[in-house]
Design an enzyme around this catalytic site. Sequence first.
Site, PDB file in Angstrom:
ATOM      1  N   ARG A  82       0.804  -1.225   0.000  1.00  0.00           N
ATOM      2  CA  ARG A  82       0.000   0.000   0.000  1.00  0.00           C
ATOM      3  C   ARG A  82       0.835   1.274   0.000  1.00  0.00           C
ATOM      4  O   ARG A  82       0.625   2.173  -0.810  1.00  0.00           O
ATOM      5  CB  ARG A  82      -0.909   0.049   1.249  1.00  0.00           C
ATOM      6  CG  ARG A  82      -2.145  -0.773   1.136  1.00  0.00           C
ATOM      7  CD  ARG A  82      -2.554  -1.240   2.526  1.00  0.00           C
ATOM      8  NE  ARG A  82      -1.673  -2.333   2.884  1.00  0.00           N
ATOM      9  CZ  ARG A  82      -1.954  -3.598   2.665  1.00  0.00           C
ATOM     10  NH1 ARG A  82      -3.107  -3.935   2.187  1.00  0.00           N
ATOM     11  NH2 ARG A  82      -1.089  -4.551   2.953  1.00  0.00           N
ATOM     12  N   THR A  83       1.780   1.352   0.928  1.00  0.00           N
ATOM     13  CA  THR A  83       2.521   2.605   1.104  1.00  0.00           C
ATOM     14  C   THR A  83       3.330   2.917  -0.153  1.00  0.00           C
ATOM     15  O   THR A  83       3.356   4.042  -0.641  1.00  0.00           O
ATOM     16  CB  THR A  83       3.447   2.497   2.333  1.00  0.00           C
ATOM     17  OG1 THR A  83       2.659   2.055   3.434  1.00  0.00           O
ATOM     18  CG2 THR A  83       4.097   3.810   2.667  1.00  0.00           C
ATOM     19  N   LYS A 110      24.497  -2.057   6.351  1.00  0.00           N
ATOM     20  CA  LYS A 110      23.412  -1.077   6.285  1.00  0.00           C
ATOM     21  C   LYS A 110      23.872   0.370   6.275  1.00  0.00           C
ATOM     22  O   LYS A 110      23.466   1.160   5.431  1.00  0.00           O
ATOM     23  CB  LYS A 110      22.450  -1.277   7.441  1.00  0.00           C
ATOM     24  CG  LYS A 110      21.427  -2.336   7.146  1.00  0.00           C
ATOM     25  CD  LYS A 110      20.451  -2.475   8.284  1.00  0.00           C
ATOM     26  CE  LYS A 110      19.570  -3.684   8.031  1.00  0.00           C
ATOM     27  NZ  LYS A 110      19.115  -4.295   9.251  1.00  0.00           N
ATOM     28  N   ARG A 132      11.607   3.850   3.107  1.00  0.00           N
ATOM     29  CA  ARG A 132      11.144   2.812   4.037  1.00  0.00           C
ATOM     30  C   ARG A 132      12.313   1.910   4.356  1.00  0.00           C
ATOM     31  O   ARG A 132      13.036   1.468   3.452  1.00  0.00           O
ATOM     32  CB  ARG A 132      10.017   1.985   3.444  1.00  0.00           C
ATOM     33  CG  ARG A 132       9.812   0.713   4.255  1.00  0.00           C
ATOM     34  CD  ARG A 132       8.554   0.009   3.996  1.00  0.00           C
ATOM     35  NE  ARG A 132       7.400   0.731   4.482  1.00  0.00           N
ATOM     36  CZ  ARG A 132       6.223   0.148   4.737  1.00  0.00           C
ATOM     37  NH1 ARG A 132       6.077  -1.137   4.570  1.00  0.00           N
ATOM     38  NH2 ARG A 132       5.206   0.860   5.157  1.00  0.00           N
ATOM     39  N   HIS A 160       5.790   5.910  11.427  1.00  0.00           N
ATOM     40  CA  HIS A 160       5.162   5.764  10.108  1.00  0.00           C
ATOM     41  C   HIS A 160       4.195   6.957   9.978  1.00  0.00           C
ATOM     42  O   HIS A 160       2.972   6.794  10.018  1.00  0.00           O
ATOM     43  CB  HIS A 160       4.437   4.422  10.046  1.00  0.00           C
ATOM     44  CG  HIS A 160       4.042   3.983   8.664  1.00  0.00           C
ATOM     45  ND1 HIS A 160       4.113   4.812   7.556  1.00  0.00           N
ATOM     46  CD2 HIS A 160       3.560   2.791   8.214  1.00  0.00           C
ATOM     47  CE1 HIS A 160       3.693   4.132   6.502  1.00  0.00           C
ATOM     48  NE2 HIS A 160       3.363   2.916   6.872  1.00  0.00           N
TER      49      HIS A 160
HETATM   50  C1  NCD Z   1       2.151  -1.146   8.341  1.00  0.00           C
HETATM   51  C2  NCD Z   1       3.663  -1.031   8.311  1.00  0.00           C
HETATM   52  O1  NCD Z   1       4.313  -1.385   7.342  1.00  0.00           O
HETATM   53  O2  NCD Z   1       4.155  -0.555   9.317  1.00  0.00           O
HETATM   54  N1  NCD Z   1       1.539  -1.280   7.103  1.00  0.00           N
HETATM   55  C3  NCD Z   1       1.402  -0.220   6.260  1.00  0.00           C
HETATM   56  O3  NCD Z   1       2.302   0.561   6.028  1.00  0.00           O
HETATM   57  N2  NCD Z   1       0.193  -0.073   5.701  1.00  0.00           N
HETATM   58  C4  NCD Z   1       1.661  -2.106   9.346  1.00  0.00           C
HETATM   59  C5  NCD Z   1       2.077  -3.533   9.270  1.00  0.00           C
HETATM   60  O4  NCD Z   1       2.999  -3.928   8.575  1.00  0.00           O
HETATM   61  O5  NCD Z   1       1.420  -4.324   9.969  1.00  0.00           O
END
Ligand code: NCD
Length: 337
Positions: A82-83, A110, A132, A160
């Site tokens: 999604r993100t 890293k 991310r 987040h």
């Molecule tokens: C979350 C994340 O990646 O922190 N999901 C997201 O970004 N929609 C939550 C998760 O992974 O459970």
Amino acid sequence: MSGTTNTTNTTNTTGTTGTTTATAGHRPLRDLISVEDLDVEQVTAILDTAERLAEIAARPIKKVPTLRGRTVCNLFMEDSTRTRISFDIAAKRLSADVINFSAKGSSVSKGESLKDTALTLKALGVDAVVVRSASSGAPIQLKRYLDVPILNAGDGWHQHPTQALLDLYTMRRHLGRLEGLKVGICGDILHSRVARSEVQALKLMGAEVVLVAPPTLLPPKVESWGVEVAHDVDAFLPDLDVLYLLRVQRERMHRAFVPSMREYARVWGIGSDRLARLKPEAIVMHPGPMNRGIEITGDVADSDRAVITEQVANGTAVRMACLYLLLAGGTDAEVGA
Ligand code: NCD
């Protein structure tokens, strides 16, 4: 407060151009790394800007020239559906050039990998980086090498911020306000960067937060979060305006935090029997990905009380707003031409 007024030209759904000053007076945004860096005016400006940008998604041609000639790099070093897609669409709807860079699987250590990547992006002349990472603090590290806006798309267990903002946007749209709302967060709070950002954002905007989780999935020193902690799911449900469910993050568990997933589902999972305990107007939210049958049953996820797919759709508008305010805020760049 800078005291400046950001006047932005917008086009409404009928296609006529108007001028709005919804973001007037907020401190300019430089980066979006942690909710802790935001104040009420900035959060309000992001949500109001998202409200105006959301109508672009309803147009046959879902694109405005606002960020034409700007390059946004999506640097994803950890899995995301999604993100990642939502940041990609958001930048493209604003006409930015987008580089999707996936650093997963690199064998370089890293710290070095991040520095080298940052120096490469600098040399290529990117105008913003969405990052991310599985490492908490990676966005702050990047900032040491890159003097462009950094947007945190999730770092380790830390933050987040855009997830919290899109959730506030969704709550405000459904319930008309944030102040005074009672939001219950249930699930794996220990491993959740969403919970950390969510609690800070909700408190900032005057909502009340209650957490409920197995004791092993609550963070140490949870008292320092300044929110109520409940111990009985059934008792906590009837008071809520929003039930926010979190995934059990099995990939971050290196020991047994719960006896079994079946046991977790029975004691902490939300099914239709528990849904019936909520107020009729209360909504159910989840950031995804969902573990259907564990923290949420399929019927609840698909019920009309759940706004989970709306959260995803709203994510695009909110991320467009963040990119707009970081890259074009403070100018008279057109939003909706
Ligand atoms: C979350 C994340 O990646 O922190 N999901 C997201 O970004 N929609 C939550 C998760 O992974 O459970």
